[in-house]
Motif scaffolding. Structure first.
Motif, PDB file in Angstrom:
ATOM      1  N   ALA A   1       8.894  -7.507   8.096  1.00 17.22           N
ATOM      2  CA  ALA A   1       9.824  -7.049   7.055  1.00 17.22           C
ATOM      3  C   ALA A   1       9.104  -6.387   5.878  1.00 17.22           C
ATOM      4  N   GLN A   2       7.907  -6.840   5.576  1.00 20.14           N
ATOM      5  CA  GLN A   2       7.249  -6.278   4.388  1.00 20.14           C
ATOM      6  C   GLN A   2       6.325  -5.104   4.715  1.00 20.14           C
ATOM      7  N   ALA A   3       6.263  -4.744   5.994  1.00 17.22           N
ATOM      8  CA  ALA A   3       5.351  -3.667   6.397  1.00 17.22           C
ATOM      9  C   ALA A   3       5.842  -2.318   5.881  1.00 17.22           C
ATOM     10  N   ARG A   4       4.896  -1.527   5.416  1.00 15.31           N
ATOM     11  CA  ARG A   4       5.223  -0.195   4.904  1.00 15.31           C
ATOM     12  C   ARG A   4       5.530   0.739   6.067  1.00 15.31           C
TER      13      ARG A   4
ATOM     14  N   ASN B   1       0.181  -2.457   5.232  1.00  8.56           N
ATOM     15  CA  ASN B   1       0.346  -3.602   4.317  1.00  8.56           C
ATOM     16  C   ASN B   1       0.028  -4.936   4.977  1.00  8.56           C
TER      17      ASN B   1
ATOM     18  N   ALA C   1       2.633 -11.155   6.251  1.00  3.39           N
ATOM     19  CA  ALA C   1       2.774 -12.133   5.178  1.00  3.39           C
ATOM     20  C   ALA C   1       1.781 -13.271   5.385  1.00  3.39           C
TER      21      ALA C   1
END
Lengths: 133, 431
Positions: B25-28, B46, B49
């Protein structure tokens, strides 16, 4: 000793970049040359040209600038690992670690940094192509 | 169950897609790399997590891809020069999955899916003659067309790019008037920076076939008369990418484009005809996909021909490169038999329509204005063939000896010559 040319290339390249940022030009210059050498040897080992362990056999048992020439002679053109004909490490020598400080100019280090970066890109590519063990 | 090549990518994509809202989810930007052996691996902008998240995802990916799993995902920071990957022009965004990209690392064939080369404008109109199978009269049609264009007063430049099976140049040039150098000479000289104006000039020779016309035909052979005994030695060094001193690489395609620009600049043709080699070869990838040329697809109405064309065209279905390529395609019905022509052509039209509709056209039920879709009977459509009729005299045709009469030539090739000329020069011919 467990040899890992890829690890050696990655840490040396990163350490060289840190030294260069800290203005430690002489040692940065030295490490950029070593990093490029290790990266080329990592690709050669991945392609099966040299063994993954131990000292590389002739004619690959050399440092910059010779290893650049040997790599170009073996791995050229369509292999996706081609290097420019002009060798940026032409004036780099392993013995320069004994040299006086003032000979390490910014221009000289930048040239070797660019050459090392060029080879680092090839190492990344080999990694993504599944050709580095 | 054994996971095969095709299942692996599907399974890997499915797992990755689901993970875009969990572990990733937080990957660019997430790049799925398929390596030389077809093994799949993620490179994550990125990073993750936590290390736990990475290994949980990896377990599911390994199950999906079996022996085609390429190991633990890489973070951007695992690469020494991540920008070279994350800004690569070879990344293809996965349909319906913003932020998820595919990078194919193949042994060959990368040019099929690359965007066209930048043009050194202005270029003259270019046409590529391509056949998925050889021996269907492609080069014969090219020679006749060159003569036809010269008859219209055009300066025609013919380039023989059928390097593994040279032909069109010896049909158009007698041995005594062969050019000194050819395409393979350009490539070996370029590799050492030794191309000059003299070489470019001596790569083309004028064909006697344009005699009696107001135009002329210049021909660039695969190899010239100089060093003809070293043709194989040069060919073996032709398909080569060259690293540049200041960074970057000139690929074989870039180099071919450069050669073409130089030949056009030196010889100033009104139109350029490229004889491309047959089949799914890398050279055809460049002449079809990457040069700004109208592409004539020669076909005979057999199942093996249509199936082979389907292999070629389906790689572009729904892709951005496909959108560029489809505008430039025109089917040619080659060697139409003497008997039952009408039936043969009708069947050809339908098969050709099915092929293009399935691979290159947009669904017509969209009803959108400007949608790339055509009626089966639309003569302007890419699938609607220009006809070349089989003719016994043409089998023995030697353009330099003129054993075929103008009438025989027109009967077999007339429709093709006029149609192709209209299409490429975009002018109505004065009949």
């Amino acid at each position: 000793m467990a040899t890992n040319f890829c690890h050696a290339a990655q840490r040396t390249f990163r350490d060289a970049a840190i030294l260069e940022k800290a203005d430690r030009l002489a040692s940065a210059d030295h490490l950029f040359g070593l990093a490029a050498e290790c990266a080329l040897k990592a690709i050669l080992a991945g392609l099966g040209v040299i063994p993954r362990q131990g000292k590389p056999p002739k004619p690959y048992d050399v440092h910059m600038p010779k290893i650049w020439e040997q790599f170009s002679a073996y791995v050229s053109g369509r292999s996706d690992y081609s290097l420019p004909a002009e060798n940026p490490f032409e004036v780099w020598q392993i013995d320069h670690r004994y040299e006086a400080d003032e000979t390490f100019t910014v221009a000289r280090v930048q040239k070797h940094k660019a050459g090392a970066r060029r080879v680092a890109e090839l190492l990344d590519r080999a990694l993504l192509r599944g050709q580095v063990p | 169950m054994t996971v095969r090549f095709d299942d692996a990518l599907k399974g890997y994509l499915e797992v990755t897609r689901a993970a875009l809202v969990s572990e990733l989810a937080q990957a660019r930007k997430v790049i799925l790399v398929r390596d030389l052996r077809g093994r799949l691996r993620l490179v994550v902008g990125n990073g993750f997590a936590s290390a736990g998240a990475a290994s949980a995802l990896q377990k599911r990916l390994d199950e999906a891809a079996g022996p085609f799993s390429g190991g633990a995902p890489l973070a951007e920071s695992d690469l020494l020069v991540p920008s070279a990957l994350f800004e690569s022009a070879d990344l293809r965004e996965i349909d319906g999955c913003p932020g998820l990209w595919l990078l194919e690392r193949t042994v060959m064939g990368a040019d099929w899916t690359r965007t066209p080369l930048p043009n050194q404008s202005p270029t003259p109109p270019r046409a590529t003659m391509f056949g998925i199978k050889g021996g269907v009269g492609r080069s014969t049609a090219l020679c006749a067309w060159a003569r036809h264009l010269a008859g219209l007063g055009k300066r025609v430049l013919v380039i023989d790019l059928d390097l593994e099976s040279p032909g069109v140049s010896s049909t158009l040039l007698p041995d005594s008037a062969m050019a000194d150098f050819g395409v393979v000479d350009w490539f070996v000289e370029d590799a050492v920076g030794n191309v000059d104006e003299t070489l470019i000039r001596l790569m083309a020779a004028q064909s006697p076939l344009s005699g009696g016309t107001s135009g002329n035909i210049w021909v660039v052979p695969c190899g010239g008369s100089q060093g003809a005994d070293a043709y194989m030695a040069k060919l073996a060094r032709t398909y080569q990418d060259l690293a540049q001193p200041l960074g970057g690489v000139q690929t074989f395609a870039d180099r071919l484009g450069k050669m073409l620009d130089a030949l056009e600049a030196a010889h100033g043709p009104d139109v350029v005809l490229l004889d491309s080699r047959a089949g799914l070869h890398d050279l055809a990838a460049v002449t079809m996909a990457r040069l700004d040329a109208t592409v004539f697809l020669f076909a005979v109405g057999t199942r093996q021909t249509w199936n082979a064309y389907r292999l070629l065209l389906s790689q572009w279905t729904g892709t951005a490169v496909g959108v560029e390529v489809r505008e430039r395609l025109k089917m040619v019905a080659a060697q139409i038999p003497e008997e039952g022509r009408e039936d043969y052509l009708r069947r050809f039209e339908l098969d050709s329509y099915d092929l293009l509709r399935d691979t290159m056209y947009e669904p017509s039920n969209l009803g959108e204005v400007g949608a790339f879709s055509f009626d089966v009977k639309d003569t302007q459509a890419p699938h609607y063939p220009l006809p070349v009729y089989w003719s016994r005299p043409l089998q023995d045709w030697n353009p330099l000896a003129q054993v075929v009469s103008a009438q025989q030539l027109d009967a077999a090739l007339g429709d093709f010559l006029r149609g192709a000329t209209d299409l490429v020069l975009n002018v109505a011919e004065d009949l």
